[in-house]
Design an enzyme around this catalytic site. Structure first.
Site, short mmCIF file in Angstrom:
data_model
loop_
_atom_site.label_atom_id
_atom_site.label_comp_id
_atom_site.label_asym_id
_atom_site.label_seq_id
_atom_site.Cartn_x
_atom_site.Cartn_y
_atom_site.Cartn_z
N CYS A 54 49.65 1.85 72.06
CA CYS A 54 50.35 1.94 70.78
C CYS A 54 51.87 1.95 71.00
O CYS A 54 52.35 2.49 72.01
CB CYS A 54 49.93 3.20 70.03
SG CYS A 54 48.29 3.08 69.31
N HIS A 165 43.53 -6.02 72.13
CA HIS A 165 44.27 -6.54 73.27
C HIS A 165 43.39 -7.47 74.10
O HIS A 165 42.17 -7.48 73.95
CB HIS A 165 44.77 -5.39 74.16
CG HIS A 165 43.69 -4.72 74.95
ND1 HIS A 165 42.76 -3.87 74.39
CD2 HIS A 165 43.37 -4.78 76.28
CE1 HIS A 165 41.93 -3.42 75.33
NE2 HIS A 165 42.28 -3.97 76.49
O1 LIG Z 1 40.42 -3.61 82.73
P1 LIG Z 1 39.49 -2.82 81.87
O2 LIG Z 1 39.43 -3.30 80.44
O3 LIG Z 1 39.70 -1.34 81.98
O4 LIG Z 1 38.06 -3.10 82.53
C1 LIG Z 1 37.09 -3.96 82.03
O5 LIG Z 1 37.38 -5.33 82.31
C2 LIG Z 1 37.44 -5.69 83.69
C3 LIG Z 1 37.65 -7.18 83.79
O6 LIG Z 1 36.58 -7.91 83.23
C4 LIG Z 1 36.17 -5.25 84.44
O7 LIG Z 1 36.35 -5.44 85.81
C5 LIG Z 1 35.83 -3.79 84.18
O8 LIG Z 1 34.59 -3.48 84.77
C6 LIG Z 1 35.77 -3.55 82.67
O9 LIG Z 1 35.48 -2.22 82.40
#
Ligand SMILES: O=P(O)(O)O[C@H]1O[C@H](CO)[C@@H](O)[C@H](O)[C@H]1O
Ligand SMILES: O=P(O)(O)O[C@H]1O[C@H](CO)[C@@H](O)[C@H](O)[C@H]1O
Lengths: 351, 351
Positions: A54, A165
């Protein structure tokens, strides 16, 4: 007995990967007593002082997120890929092969308000997101072989922050999926002298069985070889190779198409529909700058997990992990449902 | 700067599929505010009159599950694959390829009591499960090219019934994963004159970095190319090709190994550890009966989703679906934790 695709188990080939998908049309009739997802709540506040995405909030690393007013991009505080990293030593053992991986991970907020999502943003606001995707792509594609723009939406898709996002992970190498596509698209082009997906769009327009949204610049279909229940492909009809090829007109139409598709998704089960989506186009970076991209067609892919309702998802588990992709309704059935559901008025705005 | 595998992002090749995995050792340090799994409850009743897998309960289709006393196998009431099904017509369009799919889906209960799991069953009871796997395999492999024995354990892995059970899906064709392995194992054998996994076992025994359990008949490792955080392979050390090759002694040792591995899993986060597991060995059926299986080594694969705790899993989403497999700790780190955790005494039996 005559073969009927909507009744009889069969396999379909994904020409982009060379892999088959098992289609079992009647499996959705089995009773479900397994895990239920939490339905997405719609009661998020516009501003959450504890949410680092935010405007004006200080992130765990001490950096303050500025008071941004449209989109905002920053380097991921816990990047999977970093620019400067030593290369592992070579090994001549075929069972223990390692390779270097350089890159960069960015987070891109779509909007300052936490309680919006793409379908509840205006087409004009989505157009700003597309513009920022292109800015980022312009910068990162100069350096990296692959720039993966992707959005994980919803807790069911591992999204750890409800603020609207996406992420951009750039790689010094071509990852598995793009490499597979690169090879298959190139081979098809060598044989047919046409980009595979241009031919595919043409044939889907003739067949009219899997189309969800159609306009002069974009086609949305549930692909013939879809794996996830309501998977879709959003394909450029203008022979665009990369997201930064788009004209202003095509960008505007893309914003409208994204709004319509994600509104349909939300309306399908009357929930904020979870998915992972991302963009695929011709590879980039110095390595690919002079290679032909004639075989490529810019497209986005949506992988939504829900199968039966807002709370019952498809699990890609035992058989799927160990043997092959398997789906429980036909792509045509999924396309029909998405085609028929309202794409103009979001369910939250109804009544 | 010197390359250190436990610190620097890098890629590793899976020689069984030819695909690379991105290893990002420091990503587990990022804060997690995403979805939490429900921890598995341990308060299931021994007998649940509404659970169709319990002895004496009538299933939705009117058939009564008999009063079985050890294992019990029946045809899935909602099978993904059926024996008699028409074949789709041929298409000469490379973008719309379909193929037939015949098969058979069975459910196998491990034990009459609903409140047991493999780690809380005795080795003798697990040995009976192995015996029934072999009976089923003997029967089904005579007819089908691929007999996929697999267990989805826990709601997080899409298991829709908590009664201890697995499934057996037989296919008239070789699915994607086995076909990939068939090709890669064969190519390795052609070059090296040794089964790939026999060489792999030997090298892991020398390196001693990824071993979880070692006994004369079986080796459990976190493979060098593991994708899921605590993924393991349980590999035959006796050049077995298929599960029905096992001697009584090897079966007994397998029961002990499974009990130890699943006890370690449960003890790691003090919960009933979810996973999908399954067996891979040489293809079967009339089509493969006379083909050489010299390149194969019987093995089981465990794909557990948990990453940080009993309630925080790894999501294979955006980047993983669109680009490539990615993991957040090294296989060596995972192996060390599994090696160190108690494999003899289940946490429910402690104190
Ligand atoms: O980066 P974030 O949103 O915390 O994490 C998410 O997206 C990533 C990319 O696909 C993955 O590797 C993670 O397991 C998922 O929880
Ligand atoms: O047959 P079950 O246990 O109801 O279903 C589970 O395992 C199947 C085989 O891996 C999957 O296709 C389903 O998505 C999953 O929920």
């Amino acid at each position: 007995m005559q073969f009927v695709a909507s009744e009889h188990p069969h396999r379909r080939l994904n020409p982009l990967t060379g892999q088959w998908v098992l289609v079992c049309p009647h499996r959705t009739q089995r009773p479900w007593s397994g895990q239920q997802e939490k339905a997405q709540k719609n009661e998020l506040p516009e501003f959450d002082p504890s949410n680092p995405l935010c405007p004006g909030v200080t992130r765990p690393n001490g950096i303050e997120t500025p008071a941004y007013e449209s989109t905002y991009v920053f380097e991921n505080d816990f990047p999977a890929l970093v620019e400067s990293v030593p290369v592992p030593p070579n090994s001549d053992d075929p069972l223990f092969q390692t390779a270097g991986a350089r890159g960069n991970c960015r987070v891109m907020c779509f909007h300052p308000k936490s309680n919006l999502t793409l379908p509840t943003m205006s087409a004009a606001e989505i157009n700003i997101v597309i513009g920022e995707w292109i800015n980022q792509f312009n910068e990162l594609s100069a350096k990296y072989a692959w720039v993966q723009i992707f959005e994980n939406k919803g807790a069911a898709m591992g999204c750890s922050n409800p603020h609207p996002h996406c992420q951009i992970w750039s790689c010094s190498f071509l990852p598995t999926e793009p490499q597979l596509k690169q090879d298959r698209l190139r081979a098809y082009y060598a044989t047919n002298d046409r980009p595979m997906l241009a031919d595919y769009v043409e044939r889907e327009l003739q067949r009219q069985e899997r189309i969800v949204i159609e306009n002069p610049d974009w086609l949305v279909v549930v692909p013939f070889w879809a794996t996830w229940p309501f998977e879709t492909m959003l394909i450029s009809r203008n022979n665009n190779k990369r997201i930064n090829d788009l004209t202003l007109e095509q960008r505007h139409n893309l914003a409208v198409t994204i709004k319509e598709l994600t509104t349909k998704y939300d309306n399908l089960f009357q929930c904020s529909f979870p998915y992972s989506m991302g963009w695929h186009g011709a590879p980039t970076g110095p390595e690919h700058a002079h290679a032909s991209s004639a075989h490529w067609t810019l497209h986005a892919i949506y992988y939504p997990p829900l199968l039966r309702s807002a709370t019952v998802r498809k699990f890609m588990v035992g058989f799927e992990l160990l043997a092959m992709a398997q789906r429980d309704l036909t792509p045509e059935q999924a396309a029909q449902r998405l085609r028929e559901v309202d794409g103009k008025c979001h369910y939250l705005n109804k009544k």
